[in-house]
Design an enzyme around this catalytic site. Structure first.
Site, short mmCIF file in Angstrom:
data_model
loop_
_atom_site.label_atom_id
_atom_site.label_comp_id
_atom_site.label_asym_id
_atom_site.label_seq_id
_atom_site.Cartn_x
_atom_site.Cartn_y
_atom_site.Cartn_z
N ASP A 110 21.79 13.59 6.07
CA ASP A 110 20.57 13.00 6.84
C ASP A 110 19.67 12.90 5.76
OD1 ASP A 110 20.75 15.78 7.25
OD2 ASP A 110 18.88 15.62 8.61
N GLU A 176 20.97 17.77 9.40
CA GLU A 176 20.67 19.25 9.10
C GLU A 176 19.07 19.42 9.35
OE1 GLU A 176 18.88 22.15 6.86
OE2 GLU A 176 18.70 19.92 5.99
N GLU A 177 18.31 18.35 9.21
CA GLU A 177 17.05 18.32 9.13
C GLU A 177 16.55 18.84 10.66
OE1 GLU A 177 15.09 18.69 6.59
OE2 GLU A 177 16.28 17.85 5.03
N ARG A 221 21.26 35.26 -2.72
CA ARG A 221 21.11 36.87 -2.64
C ARG A 221 22.31 36.88 -1.60
NH1 ARG A 221 16.67 38.93 -2.37
NH2 ARG A 221 17.28 40.67 -0.90
N HIS A 411 11.22 17.49 0.30
CA HIS A 411 10.37 16.81 1.17
C HIS A 411 9.22 16.24 0.93
CE1 HIS A 411 12.34 19.13 4.92
NE2 HIS A 411 13.23 18.95 4.01
#
Length: 439
Positions: A110, A176-177, A221, A411
């Protein structure tokens, strides 16, 4: 860590250890140089896909054109393809010549309601519908690059099908947003609910995200990597009155100010910043229509980012109680609501250790950092990791010669992806899948 994660992680560590012994005995089935050559061959396609997706972005759960292109490509490679998984999601299944392990690779699809300002020749001029309004749409987060890289990885791996023992599942995920307004869940959760991880069920899942960083570097990580994200909504109810007679009403404007100060103080004074990052931000305050009228309602919203589930739960409980008490002190009432947007991105420790040399194969010596600091940005890849072990890493994609600290962030209307890093991303996905199946 949950009991499921602990048990699964322990079992996976044993499997990885045994697999490493077998791999040392037999040697890798795929040569990294051959993979690199195959990636270079299909790289022009990857760039072309990325630019096409960038020019034609689509918002969450509206990725119909995008999904059709992806599905057609996977079908052309001879894969089993399922469409409409989680509204517009696509799942491709590549079965090797011999049975073996099952691994998944994931990309998001998206775009965002952002007016692009990159000046690119293939910049988006498209629009979409968001919250009942027509808005500009742009791939201001890099998902265009993610899709193109995973399509490239699929093509390289399909070309090696006869050398593969096992199965690779390609997951192209919508939304996903976050869940669009009115939707109960975002793309990852919905795809899982509709069977994206079933038949066959992957033993592990891997994914990447382009971010500002030295071009071509990979960093991640173990354990908590990207924050859990909660949306917080607070509604304050008071009593409307003339601005000149505040004592004759209940002033929700004053209450709102105290609520913001209370939340800031709670975060700063009840959380040890040396143990785990925590961000609690009130970002919007909406109240009133006229300068001399104290309104009867104020609505606040914000975001909470955390890396420890128990600590998060305790902070939410304290904040809810404190906001209620602040409101009551003024004679007002408060409604306090929290909704999870994304869970904690938790990189399985055993997989995180295993994948470091694999990513070095892809990016080169000195280009991989497996101990980068956590980031308060969120990602719903986390929901896949709650089901099966996984690792999510970042791919540095700043422009050449630009300090990543000053390059446009995700963004932003100016965000762009350095296309030189696409080859690194494809190699990383291909080699991760191959090495996992070779264990």
């Amino acid at each position: 860590m949950s009991i499921r994660q602990l048990i699964t992680g322990t079992a996976l560590a044993l499997v990885l250890s045994a697999g490493a012994v077998q791999a040392r005995a037999a040697g890798p089935a795929a040569d990294a140089a051959d993979v690199a050559a195959a990636v270079e061959t299909i790289l022009p396609e990857v760039v072309a896909w990325r630019r096409d997706f960038h020019r034609h972005p689509e918002l969450g759960f509206a990725e119909t054109r995008t999904a059709a292109i992806i599905a057609a490509h996977l079908e052309s490679l001879g894969m089993e393809v399922r469409t409409g998984v989680g509204r517009t999601g696509v799942v491709g299944i590549l079965r090797g010549a011999q049975p073996g392990h099952v691994v998944a690779l994931r990309s998001d699809m998206d775009a965002l309601p952002v007016l692009e300002a990159t000046g690119l020749a293939f910049a988006s001029t498209d629009t979409g519908q968001y919250m009942g309004q027509t808005v500009p749409v742009a791939h201001a987060c890099g998902h265009d690059a993610h899709m193109a890289m995973l399509m490239g990885a699929a093509e390289v791996l399909a070309g090696m099908k006869d050398q593969i023992s096992g199965t690779i599942v390609f997951i192209f995920q919508p939304a996903e947003e976050g869940a669009p307004p009115g939707e109960p869940m975002g793309g990852a959760a919905l795809m899982i609910a509709e069977g994206a991880l079933a038949d066959p069920r992957p033993e592990a899942i891997f994914g990447l995200h382009v971010v500002p960083g030295l071009p071509g570097t990979l960093f991640y990580r173990p354990e908590g990597f990207m924050a859990a994200s909660d949306r917080v909504d607070i509604t304050l109810h008071g009593k409307q009155t003339h601005g000149a007679w505040p004592w004759r009403g209940v002033d929700v404007i004053a209450v709102a100010g105290q609520v913001v100060e209370t939340i800031n103080t709670l975060t700063a004074r009840t959380i040890d910043p040396t143990t785990t990052p925590t961000v609690f931000t009130i970002a919007t305050i909406n109240a009133g229509v006229r300068y001399n009228i104290i309104p009867d309602e104020a609505v606040l919203s914000g975001t909470l980012r955390t890396f420890n589930i128990a600590q998060r739960d305790a902070l939410v409980a304290r904040a809810s109680a404190a906001v209620t008490h602040v409101a009551e002190a003024y004679g007002a009432t408060a409604e306090f609501a929290v909704k999870q947007n994304a869970a904690l991105v938790y990189n399985d420790p055993a997989l995180s250790a295993w994948i470091a040399p694999v990513l070095t194969e892809a990016a080169g010596e000195g280009q991989v950092n497996p101990a980068t600091p956590p980031t308060t940005v969120a990602e719903d890849f986390s929901y896949f990791q709650h089901e099966i072990p996984g690792v999510f890493w970042h791919l540095g994609a700043s422009p050449d010669g630009v300090d990543p600290a000053t390059s446009a962030p995700n963004h932003s209307p100016q965000f762009d992806v350095n296309e030189k890093v696409l080859a690194v991303g494809v190699r990383a996905e291909v080699l991760t899948a191959l090495r996992f199946l070779e264990r």
